[in-house]
Write a protein that holds these residues in place. Structure first.
Motif, PDB file in Angstrom:
ATOM      1  N   GLY A  29       0.808  -1.217   0.000  1.00  0.00           N
ATOM      2  CA  GLY A  29       0.000   0.000   0.000  1.00  0.00           C
ATOM      3  C   GLY A  29       0.841   1.267   0.000  1.00  0.00           C
ATOM      4  N   HIS A  30       1.986   1.217   0.678  1.00  0.00           N
ATOM      5  CA  HIS A  30       2.860   2.397   0.680  1.00  0.00           C
ATOM      6  C   HIS A  30       3.290   2.762  -0.748  1.00  0.00           C
ATOM      7  CE1 HIS A  30       3.063   1.723   5.004  1.00  0.00           C
ATOM      8  NE2 HIS A  30       3.771   2.837   5.150  1.00  0.00           N
ATOM      9  N   TRP A  33       0.447   4.603  -2.351  1.00  0.00           N
ATOM     10  CA  TRP A  33       0.473   5.995  -1.863  1.00  0.00           C
ATOM     11  C   TRP A  33       1.467   6.815  -2.668  1.00  0.00           C
ATOM     12  CZ3 TRP A  33       1.293   5.239   4.161  1.00  0.00           C
ATOM     13  CH2 TRP A  33       0.042   5.099   4.800  1.00  0.00           C
ATOM     14  N   VAL A 104      -8.314   9.200   4.034  1.00  0.00           N
ATOM     15  CA  VAL A 104      -8.301   7.748   4.266  1.00  0.00           C
ATOM     16  C   VAL A 104      -9.738   7.321   4.579  1.00  0.00           C
ATOM     17  CG1 VAL A 104      -7.417   5.877   5.709  1.00  0.00           C
ATOM     18  CG2 VAL A 104      -5.918   7.781   5.065  1.00  0.00           C
ATOM     19  N   VAL A 106     -11.246   4.141   5.363  1.00  0.00           N
ATOM     20  CA  VAL A 106     -11.247   3.455   6.654  1.00  0.00           C
ATOM     21  C   VAL A 106      -9.841   3.528   7.208  1.00  0.00           C
ATOM     22  CG1 VAL A 106     -11.320   1.190   7.761  1.00  0.00           C
ATOM     23  CG2 VAL A 106     -13.168   1.892   6.228  1.00  0.00           C
ATOM     24  N   THR A 108      -7.383   2.030   9.374  1.00  0.00           N
ATOM     25  CA  THR A 108      -7.289   0.687   9.932  1.00  0.00           C
ATOM     26  C   THR A 108      -6.785   0.699  11.370  1.00  0.00           C
ATOM     27  OG1 THR A 108      -6.572   0.278   7.686  1.00  0.00           O
ATOM     28  CG2 THR A 108      -6.594  -1.615   9.136  1.00  0.00           C
ATOM     29  N   ASP A 135      -7.751   6.830   0.117  1.00  0.00           N
ATOM     30  CA  ASP A 135      -7.061   5.579   0.457  1.00  0.00           C
ATOM     31  C   ASP A 135      -8.127   4.552   0.827  1.00  0.00           C
ATOM     32  OD1 ASP A 135      -6.012   3.455   1.927  1.00  0.00           O
ATOM     33  OD2 ASP A 135      -4.535   4.671   3.000  1.00  0.00           O
ATOM     34  N   ILE A 137      -7.358   1.225   0.966  1.00  0.00           N
ATOM     35  CA  ILE A 137      -6.567   0.000   1.117  1.00  0.00           C
ATOM     36  C   ILE A 137      -7.294  -0.983   2.035  1.00  0.00           C
ATOM     37  CG2 ILE A 137      -4.356  -0.944   1.926  1.00  0.00           C
ATOM     38  CD1 ILE A 137      -3.062   1.713   0.958  1.00  0.00           C
ATOM     39  N   ALA A 138      -7.900  -0.484   3.108  1.00  0.00           N
ATOM     40  CA  ALA A 138      -8.617  -1.380   4.026  1.00  0.00           C
ATOM     41  C   ALA A 138     -10.053  -1.627   3.588  1.00  0.00           C
ATOM     42  CB  ALA A 138      -8.610  -0.797   5.431  1.00  0.00           C
ATOM     43  N   GLN A 160      -3.762  -7.016  -0.332  1.00  0.00           N
ATOM     44  CA  GLN A 160      -3.774  -7.995   0.760  1.00  0.00           C
ATOM     45  C   GLN A 160      -4.895  -7.838   1.777  1.00  0.00           C
ATOM     46  OE1 GLN A 160      -1.744  -5.375   0.618  1.00  0.00           O
ATOM     47  NE2 GLN A 160      -0.934  -4.754   2.584  1.00  0.00           N
ATOM     48  N   LYS A 161      -5.828  -6.943   1.549  1.00  0.00           N
ATOM     49  CA  LYS A 161      -6.897  -6.806   2.549  1.00  0.00           C
ATOM     50  C   LYS A 161      -8.204  -7.318   1.947  1.00  0.00           C
ATOM     51  CE  LYS A 161      -4.105  -3.764   5.197  1.00  0.00           C
ATOM     52  NZ  LYS A 161      -3.683  -2.375   5.408  1.00  0.00           N
TER      53      LYS A 161
HETATM   54  C1  LIG Z   1      -2.689  -1.461   5.329  1.00  0.00           C
HETATM   55  C2  LIG Z   1      -2.953  -0.040   5.030  1.00  0.00           C
HETATM   56  C3  LIG Z   1      -1.984   0.794   4.456  1.00  0.00           C
HETATM   57  C4  LIG Z   1      -0.567   0.355   4.196  1.00  0.00           C
HETATM   58  O1  LIG Z   1      -0.477  -0.723   3.368  1.00  0.00           O
HETATM   59  P1  LIG Z   1       0.909  -1.540   3.283  1.00  0.00           P
HETATM   60  O2  LIG Z   1       0.580  -2.619   2.312  1.00  0.00           O
HETATM   61  O3  LIG Z   1       1.210  -2.029   4.656  1.00  0.00           O
HETATM   62  O4  LIG Z   1       1.936  -0.616   2.764  1.00  0.00           O
HETATM   63  C5  LIG Z   1      -2.337   2.083   4.162  1.00  0.00           C
HETATM   64  N1  LIG Z   1      -3.570   2.564   4.409  1.00  0.00           N
HETATM   65  C6  LIG Z   1      -4.523   1.794   4.971  1.00  0.00           C
HETATM   66  C7  LIG Z   1      -5.878   2.376   5.233  1.00  0.00           C
HETATM   67  C8  LIG Z   1      -4.239   0.477   5.309  1.00  0.00           C
HETATM   68  O5  LIG Z   1      -5.182  -0.287   5.876  1.00  0.00           O
END
Ligand SMILES: *Cc1c(COP(=O)(O)O)cnc(C)c1O
Length: 361
Positions: A29-30, A33, A104, A106, A108, A135, A137-138, A160-161
Protein backbone atom coordinates in the motif's frame (compact mmCIF):
# COMPACT_ATOMS: atom_id res chain seq x y z
CA UNK A 1 -0.95 -14.63 -18.64
CA UNK A 2 -1.12 -11.85 -21.22
CA UNK A 3 -4.80 -12.42 -21.95
CA UNK A 4 -5.69 -12.99 -18.30
CA UNK A 5 -4.02 -9.75 -17.19
CA UNK A 6 -6.20 -7.75 -19.57
CA UNK A 7 -9.31 -9.22 -17.91
CA UNK A 8 -8.22 -7.96 -14.47
CA UNK A 9 -8.59 -4.27 -15.29
CA UNK A 10 -12.34 -4.15 -16.01
CA UNK A 11 -13.04 -6.39 -13.02
CA UNK A 12 -10.96 -4.17 -10.71
CA UNK A 13 -12.88 -1.15 -12.02
CA UNK A 14 -16.17 -2.84 -11.16
CA UNK A 15 -15.02 -3.30 -7.54
CA UNK A 16 -13.89 0.36 -7.38
CA UNK A 17 -17.10 1.50 -9.10
CA UNK A 18 -15.30 3.51 -11.71
CA UNK A 19 -15.28 3.77 -15.49
CA UNK A 20 -11.85 5.44 -15.36
CA UNK A 21 -8.29 4.14 -15.52
CA UNK A 22 -6.31 1.73 -13.34
CA UNK A 23 -2.58 1.19 -12.91
CA UNK A 24 -1.04 -1.80 -11.10
CA UNK A 25 2.28 -1.65 -9.21
CA UNK A 26 4.38 -4.45 -7.74
CA UNK A 27 4.19 -2.89 -4.28
CA UNK A 28 2.38 -2.80 -0.99
CA UNK A 29 0.00 0.00 0.00
CA UNK A 30 2.86 2.40 0.68
CA UNK A 31 3.86 2.01 -2.96
CA UNK A 32 0.33 2.89 -4.10
CA UNK A 33 0.47 5.99 -1.86
CA UNK A 34 3.78 6.96 -3.48
CA UNK A 35 2.43 6.36 -6.99
CA UNK A 36 -0.63 8.56 -6.45
CA UNK A 37 1.53 11.42 -5.15
CA UNK A 38 4.25 11.06 -7.82
CA UNK A 39 1.71 11.38 -10.64
CA UNK A 40 -0.06 14.48 -9.38
CA UNK A 41 2.23 16.66 -7.26
CA UNK A 42 5.60 18.37 -7.38
CA UNK A 43 7.87 19.77 -4.66
CA UNK A 44 6.40 22.96 -3.21
CA UNK A 45 2.78 21.89 -3.80
CA UNK A 46 0.55 21.65 -0.77
CA UNK A 47 -1.83 18.89 0.39
CA UNK A 48 -4.55 18.90 3.03
CA UNK A 49 -4.79 15.74 5.14
CA UNK A 50 -7.69 15.30 7.57
CA UNK A 51 -6.62 12.56 10.00
CA UNK A 52 -8.52 9.97 12.04
CA UNK A 53 -5.59 7.70 12.73
CA UNK A 54 -2.13 6.45 11.94
CA UNK A 55 -2.65 5.79 8.22
CA UNK A 56 -3.59 9.38 7.39
CA UNK A 57 -0.40 10.48 9.15
CA UNK A 58 1.56 7.87 7.18
CA UNK A 59 0.27 9.15 3.83
CA UNK A 60 1.06 12.73 4.85
CA UNK A 61 4.62 11.67 5.72
CA UNK A 62 5.01 10.11 2.26
CA UNK A 63 4.04 13.45 0.69
CA UNK A 64 6.55 15.30 2.90
CA UNK A 65 9.23 12.94 1.63
CA UNK A 66 8.53 14.24 -1.88
CA UNK A 67 8.95 17.86 -0.84
CA UNK A 68 5.22 18.51 -0.69
CA UNK A 69 3.97 20.85 2.06
CA UNK A 70 1.53 19.03 4.26
CA UNK A 71 -1.30 20.53 6.28
CA UNK A 72 -2.61 17.87 8.67
CA UNK A 73 -5.92 18.40 10.47
CA UNK A 74 -5.61 15.89 13.30
CA UNK A 75 -8.94 14.73 14.73
CA UNK A 76 -7.35 12.16 17.04
CA UNK A 77 -7.73 8.39 17.12
CA UNK A 78 -11.41 7.86 17.84
CA UNK A 79 -13.26 10.67 16.12
CA UNK A 80 -14.27 11.15 12.49
CA UNK A 81 -13.33 14.20 10.43
CA UNK A 82 -14.78 17.51 11.57
CA UNK A 83 -16.18 18.67 8.24
CA UNK A 84 -16.53 22.29 9.41
CA UNK A 85 -12.80 22.53 10.11
CA UNK A 86 -11.97 21.02 6.72
CA UNK A 87 -14.32 23.52 5.05
CA UNK A 88 -12.55 26.37 6.89
CA UNK A 89 -9.13 25.16 5.73
CA UNK A 90 -10.33 25.00 2.10
CA UNK A 91 -12.01 28.41 2.30
CA UNK A 92 -8.85 29.94 3.78
CA UNK A 93 -6.82 28.72 0.79
CA UNK A 94 -7.95 31.49 -1.57
CA UNK A 95 -4.75 31.18 -3.64
CA UNK A 96 -5.53 27.47 -4.22
CA UNK A 97 -2.13 26.32 -3.08
CA UNK A 98 -3.68 23.06 -1.88
CA UNK A 99 -3.40 20.73 -4.87
CA UNK A 100 -4.92 17.62 -3.29
CA UNK A 101 -6.94 16.51 -0.29
CA UNK A 102 -5.80 13.09 0.96
CA UNK A 103 -8.63 11.20 2.68
CA UNK A 104 -8.30 7.75 4.27
CA UNK A 105 -11.68 6.03 3.88
CA UNK A 106 -11.25 3.46 6.65
CA UNK A 107 -8.35 4.19 8.97
CA UNK A 108 -7.29 0.69 9.93
CA UNK A 109 -5.65 1.86 13.16
CA UNK A 110 -8.75 3.51 14.67
CA UNK A 111 -11.44 1.63 12.66
CA UNK A 112 -13.14 4.93 11.85
CA UNK A 113 -14.92 5.10 8.50
CA UNK A 114 -14.78 8.59 7.04
CA UNK A 115 -17.14 10.43 4.73
CA UNK A 116 -15.38 10.60 1.36
CA UNK A 117 -18.47 11.85 -0.51
CA UNK A 118 -18.70 14.62 2.09
CA UNK A 119 -15.19 15.77 1.15
CA UNK A 120 -16.26 16.10 -2.48
CA UNK A 121 -19.25 18.12 -1.35
CA UNK A 122 -16.96 20.51 0.58
CA UNK A 123 -14.62 20.94 -2.40
CA UNK A 124 -17.55 21.71 -4.69
CA UNK A 125 -19.19 24.03 -2.18
CA UNK A 126 -16.04 26.12 -1.75
CA UNK A 127 -15.25 25.93 -5.49
CA UNK A 128 -11.84 24.52 -4.62
CA UNK A 129 -10.03 22.80 -7.54
CA UNK A 130 -7.87 20.41 -5.45
CA UNK A 131 -7.86 16.75 -6.42
CA UNK A 132 -9.76 14.42 -4.11
CA UNK A 133 -7.66 11.34 -3.32
CA UNK A 134 -8.94 8.39 -1.29
CA UNK A 135 -7.06 5.58 0.46
CA UNK A 136 -9.27 2.49 0.20
CA UNK A 137 -6.57 0.00 1.12
CA UNK A 138 -8.62 -1.38 4.03
CA UNK A 139 -12.09 -0.77 2.64
CA UNK A 140 -12.03 -1.84 -1.02
CA UNK A 141 -14.10 -4.99 -1.41
CA UNK A 142 -15.41 -4.69 2.17
CA UNK A 143 -17.44 -1.49 2.36
CA UNK A 144 -19.48 0.59 -0.01
CA UNK A 145 -17.16 2.80 -1.99
CA UNK A 146 -18.29 4.56 -5.18
CA UNK A 147 -15.32 6.21 -6.88
CA UNK A 148 -17.22 7.95 -9.69
CA UNK A 149 -20.50 8.66 -7.89
CA UNK A 150 -18.62 10.16 -4.96
CA UNK A 151 -16.42 12.31 -7.22
CA UNK A 152 -13.08 10.79 -6.24
CA UNK A 153 -10.23 11.73 -8.61
CA UNK A 154 -7.59 9.26 -7.41
CA UNK A 155 -8.09 6.11 -5.35
CA UNK A 156 -5.35 3.84 -4.00
CA UNK A 157 -5.65 0.27 -2.80
CA UNK A 158 -3.57 -2.86 -2.32
CA UNK A 159 -3.99 -6.59 -2.75
CA UNK A 160 -3.77 -8.00 0.76
CA UNK A 161 -6.90 -6.81 2.55
CA UNK A 162 -10.41 -6.96 1.09
CA UNK A 163 -8.93 -8.21 -2.19
CA UNK A 164 -7.66 -11.37 -0.45
CA UNK A 165 -4.34 -11.75 -2.33
CA UNK A 166 -0.94 -11.88 -0.56
CA UNK A 167 0.75 -8.49 -0.14
CA UNK A 168 2.57 -7.35 -3.26
CA UNK A 169 0.18 -5.51 -5.59
CA UNK A 170 -0.70 -1.82 -5.33
CA UNK A 171 -3.53 -0.23 -7.33
CA UNK A 172 -4.09 3.36 -8.38
CA UNK A 173 -7.35 4.36 -10.05
CA UNK A 174 -7.51 7.82 -11.62
CA UNK A 175 -9.94 9.91 -13.61
CA UNK A 176 -9.46 12.45 -16.41
CA UNK A 177 -8.93 15.37 -14.04
CA UNK A 178 -6.07 13.49 -12.39
CA UNK A 179 -4.66 12.52 -15.80
CA UNK A 180 -4.55 16.24 -16.69
CA UNK A 181 -2.64 16.98 -13.47
CA UNK A 182 -0.14 14.26 -14.40
CA UNK A 183 0.36 15.77 -17.89
CA UNK A 184 1.07 19.21 -16.40
CA UNK A 185 4.05 17.95 -14.34
CA UNK A 186 7.44 19.11 -15.68
CA UNK A 187 8.91 15.63 -15.21
CA UNK A 188 7.86 12.26 -13.85
CA UNK A 189 9.64 9.16 -12.63
CA UNK A 190 9.57 6.57 -15.41
CA UNK A 191 8.94 3.84 -12.89
CA UNK A 192 6.02 5.46 -11.08
CA UNK A 193 4.39 6.97 -14.19
CA UNK A 194 0.85 5.62 -14.32
CA UNK A 195 0.28 6.43 -18.02
CA UNK A 196 2.09 3.44 -19.64
CA UNK A 197 0.76 1.10 -16.94
CA UNK A 198 -2.83 2.12 -17.60
CA UNK A 199 -2.40 2.14 -21.40
CA UNK A 200 0.38 -0.34 -22.19
CA UNK A 201 1.57 -0.68 -25.75
CA UNK A 202 3.64 -3.71 -24.73
CA UNK A 203 2.79 -6.25 -22.04
CA UNK A 204 5.79 -5.39 -19.83
CA UNK A 205 4.52 -1.82 -19.49
CA UNK A 206 1.65 -2.94 -17.24
CA UNK A 207 4.24 -3.52 -14.52
CA UNK A 208 7.23 -1.44 -15.62
CA UNK A 209 9.08 -4.76 -16.07
CA UNK A 210 8.47 -8.43 -15.31
CA UNK A 211 4.88 -9.30 -14.34
CA UNK A 212 4.11 -10.53 -10.78
CA UNK A 213 2.76 -13.77 -12.21
CA UNK A 214 1.51 -15.56 -9.10
CA UNK A 215 -0.14 -12.50 -7.62
CA UNK A 216 -2.02 -11.93 -10.86
CA UNK A 217 -3.46 -15.45 -10.86
CA UNK A 218 -4.40 -14.96 -7.22
CA UNK A 219 -6.09 -11.68 -8.05
CA UNK A 220 -7.99 -13.33 -10.89
CA UNK A 221 -9.36 -15.90 -8.41
CA UNK A 222 -10.22 -13.20 -5.85
CA UNK A 223 -12.08 -11.06 -8.38
CA UNK A 224 -14.00 -14.14 -9.54
CA UNK A 225 -15.09 -14.75 -5.94
CA UNK A 226 -16.15 -11.13 -5.41
CA UNK A 227 -18.11 -10.92 -8.66
CA UNK A 228 -19.70 -14.34 -8.15
CA UNK A 229 -21.01 -13.11 -4.80
CA UNK A 230 -21.79 -9.64 -6.21
CA UNK A 231 -19.97 -6.53 -4.95
CA UNK A 232 -23.04 -5.25 -3.13
CA UNK A 233 -23.54 -8.65 -1.48
CA UNK A 234 -19.91 -8.64 -0.39
CA UNK A 235 -20.49 -5.26 1.28
CA UNK A 236 -23.68 -6.59 2.90
CA UNK A 237 -21.86 -9.67 4.25
CA UNK A 238 -19.20 -7.49 5.85
CA UNK A 239 -21.85 -5.20 7.34
CA UNK A 240 -23.74 -8.17 8.81
CA UNK A 241 -20.60 -9.74 10.29
CA UNK A 242 -19.51 -6.36 11.67
CA UNK A 243 -22.88 -5.87 13.42
CA UNK A 244 -22.46 -9.33 14.96
CA UNK A 245 -19.02 -8.39 16.30
CA UNK A 246 -20.30 -5.06 17.64
CA UNK A 247 -23.19 -6.78 19.44
CA UNK A 248 -20.71 -8.91 21.37
CA UNK A 249 -18.27 -6.06 22.05
CA UNK A 250 -21.02 -3.76 23.29
CA UNK A 251 -22.27 -6.48 25.66
CA UNK A 252 -18.78 -7.15 27.05
CA UNK A 253 -18.29 -3.41 27.49
CA UNK A 254 -21.43 -3.01 29.62
CA UNK A 255 -19.23 -3.92 32.61
CA UNK A 256 -15.43 -4.00 33.10
CA UNK A 257 -12.64 -2.37 31.08
CA UNK A 258 -13.36 -3.35 27.43
CA UNK A 259 -14.49 -0.48 25.18
CA UNK A 260 -14.97 -0.10 21.46
CA UNK A 261 -12.69 2.60 20.10
CA UNK A 262 -15.50 4.11 18.02
CA UNK A 263 -18.59 4.62 20.20
CA UNK A 264 -21.00 5.46 17.38
CA UNK A 265 -22.12 2.60 15.14
CA UNK A 266 -22.55 4.68 12.00
CA UNK A 267 -18.88 5.71 12.12
CA UNK A 268 -17.47 2.18 12.52
CA UNK A 269 -15.74 0.32 9.74
CA UNK A 270 -17.17 -2.99 8.54
CA UNK A 271 -13.65 -4.31 7.89
CA UNK A 272 -11.80 -3.85 11.19
CA UNK A 273 -12.71 -3.17 14.82
CA UNK A 274 -10.38 -1.38 17.26
CA UNK A 275 -10.80 -1.98 21.00
CA UNK A 276 -9.36 -0.55 24.22
CA UNK A 277 -9.06 -2.61 27.37
CA UNK A 278 -6.26 -0.92 29.37
CA UNK A 279 -2.67 -1.98 29.88
CA UNK A 280 -1.47 -4.70 30.20
CA UNK A 281 -4.75 -6.53 29.52
CA UNK A 282 -4.69 -6.02 25.73
CA UNK A 283 -1.37 -7.81 25.31
CA UNK A 284 -2.26 -10.45 27.93
CA UNK A 285 -5.49 -11.29 26.14
CA UNK A 286 -3.77 -11.44 22.73
CA UNK A 287 -1.02 -13.67 24.08
CA UNK A 288 -3.39 -16.02 25.88
CA UNK A 289 -5.60 -16.43 22.79
CA UNK A 290 -2.64 -17.00 20.54
CA UNK A 291 -1.01 -19.58 22.80
CA UNK A 292 -4.10 -21.37 24.10
CA UNK A 293 -6.57 -21.20 21.20
CA UNK A 294 -4.43 -20.46 18.15
CA UNK A 295 -6.42 -17.25 17.65
CA UNK A 296 -4.35 -14.25 16.58
CA UNK A 297 -5.79 -10.79 17.25
CA UNK A 298 -4.34 -7.59 15.81
CA UNK A 299 -2.13 -5.32 17.90
CA UNK A 300 -3.24 -1.75 18.59
CA UNK A 301 -1.76 0.63 16.02
CA UNK A 302 -1.04 4.31 16.51
CA UNK A 303 -2.80 4.48 19.87
CA UNK A 304 0.27 4.83 22.10
CA UNK A 305 4.04 4.80 21.51
CA UNK A 306 5.29 1.21 21.31
CA UNK A 307 7.81 1.96 24.08
CA UNK A 308 5.11 3.11 26.55
CA UNK A 309 3.19 0.87 28.99
CA UNK A 310 -0.09 2.13 27.48
CA UNK A 311 0.77 0.36 24.23
CA UNK A 312 -0.39 -2.89 25.86
CA UNK A 313 -3.96 -1.62 26.32
CA UNK A 314 -5.28 -2.04 22.77
CA UNK A 315 -6.11 -4.71 20.22
CA UNK A 316 -7.96 -5.02 16.92
CA UNK A 317 -10.16 -7.53 15.15
CA UNK A 318 -9.66 -7.90 11.40
CA UNK A 319 -12.76 -8.96 9.46
CA UNK A 320 -11.92 -8.12 5.88
CA UNK A 321 -11.95 -10.28 2.79
CA UNK A 322 -12.64 -14.02 3.00
CA UNK A 323 -14.53 -14.10 6.27
CA UNK A 324 -17.80 -15.83 7.13
CA UNK A 325 -20.19 -16.54 9.98
CA UNK A 326 -18.42 -19.44 11.62
CA UNK A 327 -15.11 -17.58 11.63
CA UNK A 328 -16.73 -14.64 13.39
CA UNK A 329 -18.53 -16.82 15.93
CA UNK A 330 -15.22 -18.63 16.56
CA UNK A 331 -13.49 -15.30 17.06
CA UNK A 332 -16.12 -14.09 19.53
CA UNK A 333 -16.24 -17.40 21.39
CA UNK A 334 -12.47 -17.23 21.67
CA UNK A 335 -12.48 -13.76 23.16
CA UNK A 336 -15.21 -14.72 25.64
CA UNK A 337 -13.05 -17.67 26.69
CA UNK A 338 -9.97 -15.47 27.06
CA UNK A 339 -11.81 -12.92 29.19
CA UNK A 340 -12.95 -15.72 31.51
CA UNK A 341 -9.57 -17.46 31.62
CA UNK A 342 -7.82 -14.23 32.62
CA UNK A 343 -10.59 -13.15 35.01
CA UNK A 344 -11.10 -9.90 33.16
CA UNK A 345 -14.44 -8.42 34.24
CA UNK A 346 -16.93 -8.12 31.36
CA UNK A 347 -20.62 -7.65 30.74
CA UNK A 348 -22.80 -10.79 30.30
CA UNK A 349 -24.63 -12.12 27.27
CA UNK A 350 -22.12 -11.24 24.54
CA UNK A 351 -22.40 -14.55 22.68
CA UNK A 352 -26.19 -14.56 22.91
CA UNK A 353 -26.21 -11.01 21.53
CA UNK A 354 -23.88 -12.06 18.72
CA UNK A 355 -26.03 -15.07 17.84
CA UNK A 356 -29.11 -12.85 17.75
CA UNK A 357 -27.36 -10.34 15.48
CA UNK A 358 -26.06 -13.12 13.23
CA UNK A 359 -29.58 -14.59 13.04
CA UNK A 360 -30.81 -11.17 12.00
CA UNK A 361 -32.81 -10.37 15.14
C1 LIG B 1 -2.69 -1.46 5.33
C2 LIG B 1 -2.95 -0.04 5.03
C3 LIG B 1 -1.98 0.79 4.46
C4 LIG B 1 -0.57 0.35 4.20
O1 LIG B 1 -0.48 -0.72 3.37
P1 LIG B 1 0.91 -1.54 3.28
O2 LIG B 1 0.58 -2.62 2.31
O3 LIG B 1 1.21 -2.03 4.66
O4 LIG B 1 1.94 -0.62 2.76
C5 LIG B 1 -2.34 2.08 4.16
N1 LIG B 1 -3.57 2.56 4.41
C6 LIG B 1 -4.52 1.79 4.97
C7 LIG B 1 -5.88 2.38 5.23
C8 LIG B 1 -4.24 0.48 5.31
O5 LIG B 1 -5.18 -0.29 5.88
Amino acid sequence: LVEMTATLIPDLRRVARTAHQAAIYISNGHGAWEAALQNTLQPGDRVLVPSSGRFAIGWSEMSQGLGVETEVLDFGTSAPWDMARIADALAADTAHRIKAVLGVHVDTSSSIRNNIAGLRHLLDETGHPALLMADCIASLGCERFEMDAWGVDVMVSASQKGLMVPPGLGFVFFNDKAAVARKALPRISRYWDWAPRANPQEFYQYFGGTAPTHHLYGLRAALDMIHAEGVENTWARHAHLARTIWAACEAWGADGPLRMNVPERSLRSHAVTALRIGSPLGTELRMWLEQSLGLTLGIGLGMAPSSSPEWHGFFRLGHMGHVNGHMVMGLLGGIETGLRALNIPHGPGALEAAAAAMAGH
